[in-house]
Structures are given as C-alpha cells and as structure tokens.
Design an enzyme around this catalytic site. Structure first.
Site, mmCIF file in Angstrom:
data_model
loop_
_atom_site.group_PDB
_atom_site.id
_atom_site.type_symbol
_atom_site.label_atom_id
_atom_site.label_comp_id
_atom_site.label_asym_id
_atom_site.label_seq_id
_atom_site.Cartn_x
_atom_site.Cartn_y
_atom_site.Cartn_z
ATOM 1 N N HIS A 183 0.492 -1.641 0.226
ATOM 2 C CA HIS A 183 0.552 -0.082 -0.229
ATOM 3 C C HIS A 183 0.540 0.917 0.140
ATOM 4 C CE1 HIS A 183 -2.817 3.230 0.949
ATOM 5 N NE2 HIS A 183 -3.632 2.111 1.184
ATOM 6 N N GLU A 213 0.664 3.528 -2.872
ATOM 7 C CA GLU A 213 1.417 5.293 -2.389
ATOM 8 C C GLU A 213 2.293 5.891 -1.112
ATOM 9 O OE1 GLU A 213 -2.298 5.566 0.203
ATOM 10 O OE2 GLU A 213 -3.880 5.288 -1.595
ATOM 11 N N HIS A 245 -7.384 -1.644 -4.721
ATOM 12 C CA HIS A 245 -5.474 -1.456 -4.959
ATOM 13 C C HIS A 245 -5.341 -3.193 -6.133
ATOM 14 C CE1 HIS A 245 -5.575 2.450 -2.892
ATOM 15 N NE2 HIS A 245 -5.495 1.686 -2.010
#
Ligand code: CO
Length: 300
Positions: A183, A213, A245
């Site tokens: 992530h 991210e 995602h």
C-alpha cells in the site's frame, strides 16, 4: 474536657458498631459489585467491501478461535469508508471503538486486540490509541493489550517473506519476476516496504516490492525489473486483501494500472488476485502476535 477512665470503655462497643456498619459499605463504594475476570479478543482489520475478502476474514476467525478455545471473538474494521460502503449494502461492521464499547457493556474486563494490518502505520497506531482509552475506564476494562501487525520485528519480516514465497504460483520459473504491490504510506512506517525489498532479495533475487502510495514506486520497480532481465512478471498484492488496489491499480485494464504499464514496457504480466490474509502462514504470524498480547493480559 477530661474523661474519666471508665468513660473510655463506653466508647468501645460504639466504635465496633461503627466499624461493622462502615466496612461493608466501604467495600461496595470502592469496587461497586465485585468483578470477575472476563477475557475477550477483538480483531481489527482495515476492512474490505469485496465479498471475496470475507473468506479470508472467516479463515482468520477460525484460526483465532482454534488458538483460543472458548474465548469470545469480536470484529471491527478500522476504515470508515469501507464501513459506510458495507452499511449501504445492509452489512454493518463495527468500528474498533464500537466493538470495544460493546465488549465493555458485555462485562469484558480483559481484552486482547489484534491488528490485522501489515505495517505499524497510521491505522495501527489509531487502533492502539482508541482501544487503550478503554483501559481503566470507570466500570470498564481493567486491561487492554494490542498485538503487533504483520510486520514488526526482524523475525516477522523473515517469516512473512517465507510465507509469501511459499504462495507464489507454482508455475513461476526462477527467471520470472514477482512484483509485490504494497500500500505505502506517508507515515514513517513506510520504511517497512524498502526494508522488505532487502529481505526478499536475500531469498529470491527476482522479487521486487513497490507501493501504490509510498516508496518504492512503480518507477523504482521498473529499474530493478530491467536489470533482472525477466520477461514475465507475476503481480501479487502485498496487502492482506485483494481489494480495490489489487483489482484496479495492480491488475486493472486502465492505462495507468501496473499491469498496463509493465505490459507497455514489454513484460508478460500475470496478476495473482490473492491477499496475504489468504495464506495460512501469514495468519499464523497474526495469531502468534495475538498470543503475546493475550498473555500480557495477566489474570487480575
Ligand atoms: Co488505499
């Protein structure tokens, strides 16, 4: 004013009487009703709106109940966005604060909370802060402990690497690369992603870690991929659930998905839509962290 010797003895029965009346009422005032220890477990996942994710949450639930027979298990999702999406579908899941409130009202005195997150980042510390506020609340819980997320210690890193490597599709050949999509975060714990690269590289030189991210980015991964001379790339989530995602940013058909970007660079991409929570070896790590937290509850 002076009492004569005889007068002093007159006070003794009165003194005992006062003591007898006072002692039980003091005991009541000090502790309310006497509380017996009641232990429980609260699992806190980020959450997912994907129906497929429920299977991995069910597997975690079963593993926890097997490790702690007879201990009640409550669930919560830390993501408000996910909870709102589910509520609209008529499936309500508690926030960590709500689950703790329900447990407090149900008389739990000792609660071990297990974070089902990957890194000790914003979500994890939010849970720690929230659930620790319940410790020592009047008529509330006397002890609350929190189990570490998946990646915390050096040993966790080594175990997680082995767990993921064991779950790479069997048809992958040594010359093929595996790109893991983490992530990533603006939180300092983002460091776990570049650190993971180091651990994976020691086990397999063609496994690369990127994030959506944070750092490393897909561009960083592209540099390593090029050096690896791999032609085929397996894309796997480095997240507990193959959610939005994984399905869109990793494996989606849009131009900017990792699959599209790497296909444009000439790689043959094979997306694997399985979250790490689907791997029993990963669940074992969370359960072991919960065992430590549960032990720290003590007995009074
Ligand atoms: Co996200």
């Amino acid at each position: 004013m002076q009492y004569r010797f005889g007068d002093k003895f007159k006070f003794i029965p009165a003194f005992f009487l006062v003591c007898c009346l006072l002692i039980p009422s003091l005991a009541m005032a000090g502790h309310g009703e006497a509380k017996s220890v009641k232990k429980g477990i609260m699992l806190a996942a980020f959450g997912s709106s994907m129906p497929q994710a429920q299977a991995s949450f069910d597997a975690i639930d079963a593993a926890v109940k097997k490790a702690f027979p007879g201990v009640p298990v409550y669930w919560s999702y830390s993501s408000a966005i996910i909870r709102n999406v589910l509520a609209k579908e008529g499936r309500s899941v508690d926030s960590p604060a709500m689950a703790m409130t329900k447990m407090m009202d149900a008389g739990f005195t000792h609660v071990a909370v297990q974070s089902l997150h990957t890194i000790p980042g914003e979500e994890y510390f939010g849970i720690v802060e929230t659930v620790e506020a319940f410790e020592g609340m009047p008529k509330g819980m006397s002890r609350v402990t929190v189990g570490k997320p998946l990646l915390y210690s050096d040993k966790d890193m080594l175990r997680t690497v082995d767990a993921i490597v064991a779950n790479i599709p069997k048809d992958r050949k040594a010359k093929d690369a595996v790109v893991l999509m983490g992530h990533g975060t603006h939180h300092a714990a983002n460091i776990y992603y570049p650190a993971s690269q180091n651990y994976f590289s020691k086990v397999d030189p063609r496994i690369f870690v990127g994030t959506v991210e944070g750092a490393p980015s897909l561009d960083d991964v592209k540099v390593l991929l090029k050096k690896s001379k791999a032609e085929k790339v397996y894309l796997m989530p480095y997240m507990s659930v193959a959610g939005d995602h994984a399905r869109n940013d990793m494996a989606g058909d849009e131009d900017d998905s990792w699959k599209s970007e790497l296909t444009k660079e000439g790689y043959k991409c094979v997306p694997v839509l399985k979250g790490t929570a689907e791997f029993p070896q990963v669940v074992d790590i969370w359960v072991d962290h919960l065992k430590v937290a549960f032990k720290h509850l003590g007995d009074h």
